[in-house]
Design a protein around this motif. Structure first.
Motif, PDB file in Angstrom:
ATOM      1  N   ALA A  76       0.954  -1.168   0.154  1.00 42.87           N
ATOM      2  CA  ALA A  76       0.133  -0.129  -0.094  1.00 42.87           C
ATOM      3  C   ALA A  76       1.064   1.276   0.024  1.00 42.87           C
ATOM      4  CB  ALA A  76      -0.979   0.036   1.308  1.00 42.87           C
ATOM      5  N   MET A  77       1.843   1.353   0.792  1.00 44.24           N
ATOM      6  CA  MET A  77       2.741   2.435   0.969  1.00 44.24           C
ATOM      7  C   MET A  77       3.582   2.633  -0.235  1.00 44.24           C
ATOM      8  SD  MET A  77       4.967   3.443   4.118  1.00 44.24           S
ATOM      9  CE  MET A  77       5.534   5.330   4.122  1.00 44.24           C
ATOM     10  N   THR A  78       4.156   1.592  -0.689  1.00 43.35           N
ATOM     11  CA  THR A  78       5.138   1.791  -2.044  1.00 43.35           C
ATOM     12  C   THR A  78       4.247   2.093  -3.375  1.00 43.35           C
ATOM     13  OG1 THR A  78       6.638  -0.188  -1.318  1.00 43.35           O
ATOM     14  CG2 THR A  78       6.343   0.289  -3.630  1.00 43.35           C
ATOM     15  N   MET A  79       3.063   1.459  -3.537  1.00 45.20           N
ATOM     16  CA  MET A  79       2.483   1.960  -4.660  1.00 45.20           C
ATOM     17  C   MET A  79       1.849   3.254  -4.513  1.00 45.20           C
ATOM     18  SD  MET A  79       3.061  -0.620  -6.223  1.00 45.20           S
ATOM     19  CE  MET A  79       2.036  -0.374  -7.761  1.00 45.20           C
ATOM     20  N   ARG A  80       1.606   3.973  -3.255  1.00 44.96           N
ATOM     21  CA  ARG A  80       0.938   5.295  -3.074  1.00 44.96           C
ATOM     22  C   ARG A  80       2.385   6.301  -3.414  1.00 44.96           C
ATOM     23  NH1 ARG A  80      -0.062   9.423  -3.580  1.00 44.96           N
ATOM     24  NH2 ARG A  80      -1.388  10.936  -2.500  1.00 44.96           N
ATOM     25  N   MET A  81       3.384   5.795  -3.042  1.00 46.43           N
ATOM     26  CA  MET A  81       4.493   6.732  -3.382  1.00 46.43           C
ATOM     27  C   MET A  81       4.977   6.627  -4.866  1.00 46.43           C
ATOM     28  SD  MET A  81       5.155   8.235  -0.700  1.00 46.43           S
ATOM     29  CE  MET A  81       4.033   7.697   0.720  1.00 46.43           C
ATOM     30  N   ASP A  83       2.700  18.201  -9.141  1.00 49.42           N
ATOM     31  CA  ASP A  83       1.730  18.560  -8.118  1.00 49.42           C
ATOM     32  C   ASP A  83       2.247  18.780  -6.917  1.00 49.42           C
ATOM     33  OD1 ASP A  83      -0.067  18.561  -5.938  1.00 49.42           O
ATOM     34  OD2 ASP A  83      -1.717  17.342  -6.998  1.00 49.42           O
ATOM     35  N   GLU A  84       2.477  19.823  -6.609  1.00 48.45           N
ATOM     36  CA  GLU A  84       3.350  20.449  -5.125  1.00 48.45           C
ATOM     37  C   GLU A  84       3.115  19.340  -4.049  1.00 48.45           C
ATOM     38  OE1 GLU A  84       6.372  21.941  -3.142  1.00 48.45           O
ATOM     39  OE2 GLU A  84       5.677  22.098  -5.128  1.00 48.45           O
ATOM     40  N   ARG A  85       1.834  18.933  -3.813  1.00 44.75           N
ATOM     41  CA  ARG A  85       1.206  18.092  -2.692  1.00 44.75           C
ATOM     42  C   ARG A  85       1.863  16.904  -2.722  1.00 44.75           C
ATOM     43  NH1 ARG A  85      -2.213  20.397   0.747  1.00 44.75           N
ATOM     44  NH2 ARG A  85      -2.886  18.459   1.630  1.00 44.75           N
ATOM     45  N   GLU A  86       2.122  16.232  -3.988  1.00 40.92           N
ATOM     46  CA  GLU A  86       2.426  14.834  -4.358  1.00 40.92           C
ATOM     47  C   GLU A  86       3.894  14.791  -4.063  1.00 40.92           C
ATOM     48  OE1 GLU A  86       0.532  11.821  -5.076  1.00 40.92           O
ATOM     49  OE2 GLU A  86      -0.791  13.473  -4.113  1.00 40.92           O
ATOM     50  N   LYS A  87       4.601  16.016  -4.399  1.00 35.96           N
ATOM     51  CA  LYS A  87       5.938  16.036  -4.369  1.00 35.96           C
ATOM     52  C   LYS A  87       6.607  16.170  -3.145  1.00 35.96           C
ATOM     53  CE  LYS A  87       9.833  18.985  -6.174  1.00 35.96           C
ATOM     54  NZ  LYS A  87      10.216  20.260  -7.002  1.00 35.96           N
ATOM     55  N   LEU A  88       5.786  16.743  -2.157  1.00 35.56           N
ATOM     56  CA  LEU A  88       6.064  16.912  -0.929  1.00 35.56           C
ATOM     57  C   LEU A  88       5.786  15.526  -0.101  1.00 35.56           C
ATOM     58  CD1 LEU A  88       4.385  20.246   0.277  1.00 35.56           C
ATOM     59  CD2 LEU A  88       6.817  19.947   0.264  1.00 35.56           C
ATOM     60  N   LEU A  89       4.738  14.757  -0.856  1.00 36.30           N
ATOM     61  CA  LEU A  89       4.630  13.368  -0.290  1.00 36.30           C
ATOM     62  C   LEU A  89       5.686  12.465  -0.310  1.00 36.30           C
ATOM     63  CD1 LEU A  89       2.358  11.998   1.529  1.00 36.30           C
ATOM     64  CD2 LEU A  89       1.757  11.044  -0.906  1.00 36.30           C
ATOM     65  N   ASN A  93       1.757  18.431   5.146  1.00 32.57           N
ATOM     66  CA  ASN A  93       1.256  17.670   3.941  1.00 32.57           C
ATOM     67  C   ASN A  93       1.137  16.461   4.411  1.00 32.57           C
ATOM     68  OD1 ASN A  93       0.428  17.689   1.031  1.00 32.57           O
ATOM     69  ND2 ASN A  93       1.941  15.986   1.004  1.00 32.57           N
ATOM     70  N   TRP A  94       2.035  15.698   5.045  1.00 31.48           N
ATOM     71  CA  TRP A  94       1.992  14.311   5.712  1.00 31.48           C
ATOM     72  C   TRP A  94       0.473  14.117   6.408  1.00 31.48           C
ATOM     73  CZ3 TRP A  94       4.905  10.245   3.900  1.00 31.48           C
ATOM     74  CH2 TRP A  94       5.089   9.271   4.745  1.00 31.48           C
ATOM     75  N   PHE A  95       0.510  15.190   7.329  1.00 30.25           N
ATOM     76  CA  PHE A  95      -0.866  14.862   8.104  1.00 30.25           C
ATOM     77  C   PHE A  95      -2.082  15.175   7.422  1.00 30.25           C
ATOM     78  CE2 PHE A  95       2.325  15.642  11.889  1.00 30.25           C
ATOM     79  CZ  PHE A  95       2.016  14.167  12.291  1.00 30.25           C
ATOM     80  N   ASP A  96      -1.872  16.210   6.511  1.00 27.76           N
ATOM     81  CA  ASP A  96      -3.142  16.385   5.729  1.00 27.76           C
ATOM     82  C   ASP A  96      -3.729  15.103   5.014  1.00 27.76           C
ATOM     83  OD1 ASP A  96      -3.217  18.977   6.333  1.00 27.76           O
ATOM     84  OD2 ASP A  96      -2.113  19.619   4.468  1.00 27.76           O
ATOM     85  N   GLU A  97      -2.636  14.322   4.553  1.00 24.47           N
ATOM     86  CA  GLU A  97      -3.048  13.050   3.840  1.00 24.47           C
ATOM     87  C   GLU A  97      -3.914  12.198   5.030  1.00 24.47           C
ATOM     88  OE1 GLU A  97      -3.090   9.862   1.198  1.00 24.47           O
ATOM     89  OE2 GLU A  97      -2.783  11.906   0.534  1.00 24.47           O
ATOM     90  N   LEU A  98      -2.983  11.855   6.152  1.00 17.87           N
ATOM     91  CA  LEU A  98      -3.650  11.324   7.210  1.00 17.87           C
ATOM     92  C   LEU A  98      -4.642  11.514   7.605  1.00 17.87           C
ATOM     93  CD1 LEU A  98      -0.202  10.754   9.255  1.00 17.87           C
ATOM     94  CD2 LEU A  98      -1.204   9.000   7.568  1.00 17.87           C
ATOM     95  N   GLU A  99      -5.361  13.028   7.466  1.00 17.73           N
ATOM     96  CA  GLU A  99      -6.514  13.331   8.142  1.00 17.73           C
ATOM     97  C   GLU A  99      -7.769  12.872   7.200  1.00 17.73           C
ATOM     98  OE1 GLU A  99      -8.360  16.178  10.583  1.00 17.73           O
ATOM     99  OE2 GLU A  99      -6.235  15.722  10.442  1.00 17.73           O
TER     100      GLU A  99
END
Length: 553
Positions: free
Chosen positions: A359-364, A373-379, A454-460
């Motif tokens: 799940a984590m590998t494919m999300r990255m 996309d700046e949010r994806e770049k930060l992730l 950004n990480w916590f926004d994803e977790l939210e």
């Protein structure tokens, strides 16, 4: 005198019973529910047919056998030809070359660069995940060749000359100049004796020759795949640490003095040659800006770290494949192993680890597909370090527990579990060991606080779905609110960054059995124990069925 009939009776001591036949001829993709779902969820649905095709190839007995051969017949170093000319030749078993040919022909080193589109990195990651389950050692030059593209692209003149050959889907292992070849592989040389991961302590020097090229003098303590056609290397100039492309042969056809001192004798990764080299006036060309060597080569390193996530996830998957298959075919104490409650606890726990890793590998991989996309770049910036640290570090113990499921057979070299165990620590140590990854996470957070927000926004997005998850996020935020002893606590922080992200991603899949089992055993009150300590109430049978290699949806 004993008669012939008696001799015949004595000769037949037993019939082999209750020993599973080798697992082969199965489709690695069709039997991997977690992977199939992750590919679709992250935008790689268009690659389904190709992945089904390749999953069948990776399960063929002839490719499985080549993986064994490439490890049994280790690379051998031949420094000189028969009359004394220095050649620095490393000789591999033909199986190694066949595995390399397969990987490169499938575009594992190039597909997202030559055919960029949404889901390209997702499909390439899924295919590489299948491929490395056959044999992981030869993946080193495949990964380095793939990862070299962003770095070499920093210098247009080099990119125009080299990238068409680097991304070509051919494979040419011959020891001759790159100018005579249509397909090239690329390696990397960073580590030196005195510095290790502290590359700014490197002593190798690079002196400009006045024509745009440089002369490198020094050494590299770890140079894997020394038969690559060129290497990205770090060396000191008057301006500072810089990055160079150093070919194995000079353009005029003479040998570049990159001299192999010896091959490393490694505990794992034995099909891949790793060497110690000396640079005795080697020719090289500047990559990126002079004095900006770390930013130039970090383009390559971040990509190799992502491939470490893929490789370790694939190693976990192959370990589970072997454990579940063995348990389904062998009986003990009057019952098939897979039907025994304690074994079910172990097998389900092993599969849950794979679920989180995939799940984590494919999300990255999806983030890699959308770096505009700046949010994806930060992730991706934080996720590559967190994922590389956590997934690779979880793999050695995971491999051991799967090996134990096979009993004594698990440690025998002609069972793949022995190789999986020997190879498991490699990705955790190479490309930045655990401490380096944890410190890199802290560095990223300090330099760019937006990565953590950004990480916590994803977790939210999963907040409110599970009280244990909400509590874990709150505790993580509290830990990050204080900078006291932050380096001392770095590993624990990264552990929690990884576990909360994996929990979030698994909840987003909608599979309640997997999400509940993962959170209960990883974020629950008891914390992470030894494998096979899942709490009562987890739907172990449903989880095991997702990991069963013979279950075709």
């Amino acid at each position: 005198m004993t008669d012939k009939k008696a001799l015949s009776d004595f000769a037949n001591t037993h019939t082999v019973l209750n020993q599973p036949m080798p697992l082969q001829g199965h489709n690695l993709y069709a039997g991997d529910t977690a992977l199939r779902e992750a590919v679709t969820r992250n935008g790689g649905h268009w690659g389904e047919e190709d992945l089904q095709r390749y999953g069948e190839i990776c399960g063929r007995p002839e490719w499985i056998e080549r993986g064994f051969q490439a490890n049994h017949y280790k690379p051998e170093f031949e420094p000189h030809d028969r009359v004394g000319n220095r050649i620095d030749q490393v000789n591999y078993h033909p199986a190694y070359h066949q595995l390399m040919q397969l990987g490169l022909s499938e575009g594992l080193h190039s597909a997202p660069w030559t055919d960029p589109k949404p889901g390209a990195h997702v499909v390439r990651a899924a295919k590489y995940y299948l491929h490395c389950q056959v044999e992981s050692g030869h993946g080193c030059p495949v990964t380095m060749t793939f990862a070299s593209v962003p770095s070499i692209s920093l210098t247009p003149a080099l990119a125009n000359e080299w990238l068409p050959k680097i991304t070509d889907r051919g494979y040419d292992p011959s020891n001759r100049p790159h100018t005579e070849k249509s397909a090239l592989t690329i390696g990397m040389g960073m580590t030196e004796k005195q510095g290790g991961s502290d590359v700014r302590a490197n002593t190798t020097t690079a002196t400009p020759l006045g024509d745009g090229s440089y002369e490198l003098v020094g050494h590299k303590w770890f140079t894997s795949a020394p038969m690559c056609d060129a290497f990205l290397m770090l060396a000191q100039t008057e301006v500072g640490l810089s990055c160079f492309l150093v070919p194995r042969w000079r353009p005029d056809g003479t040998k570049n003095p990159i001299q192999v001192q010896r091959l490393k004798s490694k505990a794992g990764n034995v099909s891949n040659a790793s060497s110690e080299i000396e640079l005795r006036g080697a020719l090289g060309w500047l990559v990126g800006e002079e004095g900006r060597g770390v930013p130039a080569i970090i383009e390559m390193v971040s990509t190799t770290r992502f491939d470490c996530m893929i490789g370790s996830s694939g190693g976990q998957r192959q370990a589970v494949v072997q454990a579940i298959y063995h348990a389904s075919q062998r009986s003990a104490f009057g019952k098939t192993l897979i039907d025994q409650p304690l074994m079910q606890n172990v097998l389900a726990d092993l599969q849950l680890e794979v679920e989180g890793s995939v799940a984590m590998t494919m999300r990255m991989a999806r983030a890699f597909d959308h770096l505009d996309d700046e949010r994806e770049k930060l992730l991706m910036r934080l996720g590559a370090a967190v994922g590389k640290y956590w997934i690779c570090k979880r793999t050695p113990h995971h491999a051991y527990e799967a090996m134990e499921c096979l009993g004594g057979n698990g440690v025998i070299e002609n069972f793949i579990t022995a190789r999986l165990y020997r190879d498991a620590p490699i990705n955790a140590i190479w490309e930045g060991s655990g401490n380096i990854q944890a410190l890199d996470v802290l560095r990223a957070i300090a330099k760019t606080p937006a990565v953590l927000n950004n990480w916590f926004d994803e977790l939210e997005r999963s907040k409110g779905s599970d009280l244990r998850y909400d509590r874990a996020i709150a505790q993580l935020k509290n830990q990050l609110a204080s900078m006291d002893d932050i380096e001392y606590r770095a590993r624990h922080i990264v552990d929690q960054l990884a576990l909360t992200m994996q929990s979030h991603l698994l909840m987003q899949t909608g599979n309640s059995a997997v999400a509940e089992g993962f959170i209960a055993s990883r974020l629950g009150a008891q914390g992470i124990g030894n494998t096979g300590t899942l709490p009562v109430g987890v739907d172990v049978k449903a989880i095991i069925e997702r990991g069963n290699p013979l279950t075709i949806a």
